[in-house]
Enzyme design. Structure first.
Site, PDB file in Angstrom:
ATOM      1  N   CYS A  20      41.832  40.562  31.276  1.00 54.36           N
ATOM      2  CA  CYS A  20      40.803  40.006  32.163  1.00 54.36           C
ATOM      3  C   CYS A  20      40.067  38.847  31.517  1.00 54.36           C
ATOM      4  O   CYS A  20      39.299  38.153  32.172  1.00 54.36           O
ATOM      5  CB  CYS A  20      39.797  41.083  32.534  1.00 54.36           C
TER       6      CYS A  20
ATOM      7  N   THR B 138      37.058  47.460  38.985  1.00 52.19           N
ATOM      8  CA  THR B 138      36.149  46.317  39.140  1.00 52.19           C
ATOM      9  C   THR B 138      35.225  46.566  40.321  1.00 52.19           C
ATOM     10  O   THR B 138      34.001  46.393  40.217  1.00 52.19           O
ATOM     11  CB  THR B 138      36.955  45.013  39.364  1.00 52.19           C
TER      12      THR B 138
ATOM     13  N   HIS C 276      46.310  52.031  38.506  1.00 49.04           N
ATOM     14  CA  HIS C 276      47.418  51.328  37.831  1.00 49.04           C
ATOM     15  C   HIS C 276      47.388  51.474  36.316  1.00 49.04           C
ATOM     16  O   HIS C 276      48.305  51.034  35.630  1.00 49.04           O
ATOM     17  CB  HIS C 276      47.446  49.847  38.220  1.00 49.04           C
TER      18      HIS C 276
HETATM   19  N1  PMP Z   1      37.191  48.556  33.071  1.00 57.31           N
HETATM   20  C1  PMP Z   1      38.053  48.624  32.064  1.00 57.31           C
HETATM   21  C2  PMP Z   1      37.643  49.301  30.784  1.00 57.31           C
HETATM   22  C3  PMP Z   1      39.324  48.055  32.183  1.00 57.31           C
HETATM   23  O1  PMP Z   1      40.190  48.107  31.158  1.00 57.31           O
HETATM   24  C4  PMP Z   1      39.687  47.425  33.394  1.00 57.31           C
HETATM   25  C5  PMP Z   1      41.044  46.795  33.570  1.00 57.31           C
HETATM   26  N2  PMP Z   1      41.389  45.886  32.570  1.00 57.31           N
HETATM   27  C6  PMP Z   1      38.735  47.399  34.435  1.00 57.31           C
HETATM   28  C7  PMP Z   1      37.509  47.986  34.236  1.00 57.31           C
HETATM   29  C8  PMP Z   1      39.043  46.743  35.743  1.00 57.31           C
HETATM   30  O2  PMP Z   1      40.025  47.440  36.428  1.00 57.31           O
HETATM   31  P1  PMP Z   1      40.759  46.780  37.675  1.00 57.31           P
HETATM   32  O3  PMP Z   1      41.305  45.478  37.217  1.00 57.31           O
HETATM   33  O4  PMP Z   1      41.801  47.767  38.044  1.00 57.31           O
HETATM   34  O5  PMP Z   1      39.743  46.587  38.750  1.00 57.31           O
END
Ligand code: PMP
Length: 372
Positions: A330, A71, A201
């Site tokens: 998300c 993110t 992660h």
């Molecule tokens: N991009 C993609 C394609 C994701 O799958 C995710 C996590 N769901 C993210 C960005 C964001 O990653 P993070 O929550 O570790 O910041």
């Protein structure tokens, strides 16, 4: 309980935890401090982790900046290039099937006067190179397209896209969060990728850590972007703030393990996906429809419609036995924009569940589907 939500996050490997613990306990030094051993030990550990991640990605260690995850990296690259190159152009191209950390950042940039093209995607969520080429203008400063989709697993044609962007002299960013450790690639073979995002992660490292890949030229000069976080000048001035050494060490260890076992893990994921597909077909037959493609995808992601069954109710009912999700963690409260971008109706979206596997699962574990 069988955990099948590995696209949301993965369990920490014991080796990763063991590597991290000393940096949460006795080796607590600040890697930016100097001269005494605790600082130097922390610094050495961070640089070793950077080296390990660079080996997994096939880039130079100095091209990696540690962040809090994808993110942040997505925000850093989009806002950082928009701000830096705004006098050159104000047009950015992305797609309708991107992660919210791209789409919401683009929306923010629109409010600041940038023009965003959201490319349509095909029935599996992929963009077409031809459509991208037609969307490019003299004003385009950045193309941002994900490598693999987090809900459908489909892979975009990154080789062709990155080559096109390079040929046209346009910066290209790819969100590789879901593909790292699951497909075999080396950034050395993709000179058109200017920037890449990933999170630890998603490949059995700790939460809250990721990297920005920012390509450097043959003289070692990085592609300039405006920093997202200003401050003490850590990470070459691109991302200030005291480094989360324990997390970074964990990411390095997870990267080392992912790299060492990449081929084996990929074939295991393919085998498990095949097994789960068979079990679902045997159990549910014509009552299910697979939204995902069968090939050219991240191994281990299945996106399945259970006809006439509300996905929230199904997920809750399965929860004591199997952990799955209705789509991206998300945006689970809203109907999936990814499934809507591939043309599914609201009803079809509300019938859909995502299964995402990990190499830690066995074929025997999947037999739980027989007893449902
Ligand atoms: N991009 C993609 C394609 C994701 O799958 C995710 C996590 N769901 C993210 C960005 C964001 O990653 P993070 O929550 O570790 O910041």
């Amino acid at each position: 309980m069988l955990y099948l939500d590995n696209s949301a996050t993965t369990p920490l490997l014991p080796e990763v935890r063991d590597a991290m613990l000393p940096y949460l306990l006795e080796e607590f030094g600040n890697p930016s401090s100097k001269y005494y051993s605790k600082a130097m030990n922390a610094n050495t550990a961070v640089e070793q982790a950077r080296e390990n991640v660079s080996i997994l990605l096939g880039c130079k260690a100095e091209e990696l900046t540690f962040t809090s995850g994808s993110t942040e990296t997505n925000n850093m690259i989009l806002k950082g290039t928009a701000n830096y190159y705004q006098t050159k152009g104000k047009h950015i191209i992305t797609s309708k099937a991107e992660h919210p950390s791209i789409l919401d950042t683009c929306e923010f940039l629109e409010s600041k006067g940038f023009h965003i093209t959201y490319l349509d995607v095909d029935q599996y969520g992929r963009v077409s190179v031809e459509m991208l080429e037609n969307a490019l203008t003299d004003d385009t400063i950045l193309v941002s397209l994900m490598w693999g989709n987090n809900e459908l697993g489909s892979l975009n044609p990154i080789k062709e896209i990155s080559a096109l962007c390079k040929e046209k002299g346009i910066l290209f960013h790819t969100d590789a969060t879901q593909v790292v450790g699951k497909i075999d690639f080396s950034l050395e073979e993709y000179p058109g990728i200017s920037f890449l995002s990933c999170s630890a992660h998603k490949f059995h490292g700790p939460k809250g850590t990721g990297v920005s890949f920012i390509r450097r030229d043959e003289y070692g000069v990085p592609i300039p972007v405006t920093p997202l976080l200003h401050g003490g000048g850590q990470e070459s001035g691109i991302r200030s703030g005291t480094l989360a050494v324990h997390n970074i060490v964990g990411m390095g260890k997870a990267a080392e393990l992912a790299n060492d076992h990449l081929v084996k893990n990929i074939s295991k994921l393919n085998r498990l996906e095949e097994k789960l597909t068979t079990l679902l077909n045997e159990k549910f037959g014509s009552n299910i429809v697979f939204n995902n493609d069968t090939g050219n995808k991240i191994p281990g992601i299945l996106n399945v419609q259970f006809k006439g069954v509300n996905n929230e109710i199904l997920v809750k009912k399965l929860a004591p036995i199997i952990a799955v999700s209705t789509g991206s963690a998300c945006s689970s409260s809203k109907p999936s924009h990814v499934l809507s971008s591939i043309g599914l109706t609201l009803n079809e979206i509300r019938n859909t569940v995502r299964f995402s596997l990990s190499h830690l699962i066995t074929e025997e574990d999947l037999m739980v589907f027989k007893s449902l």
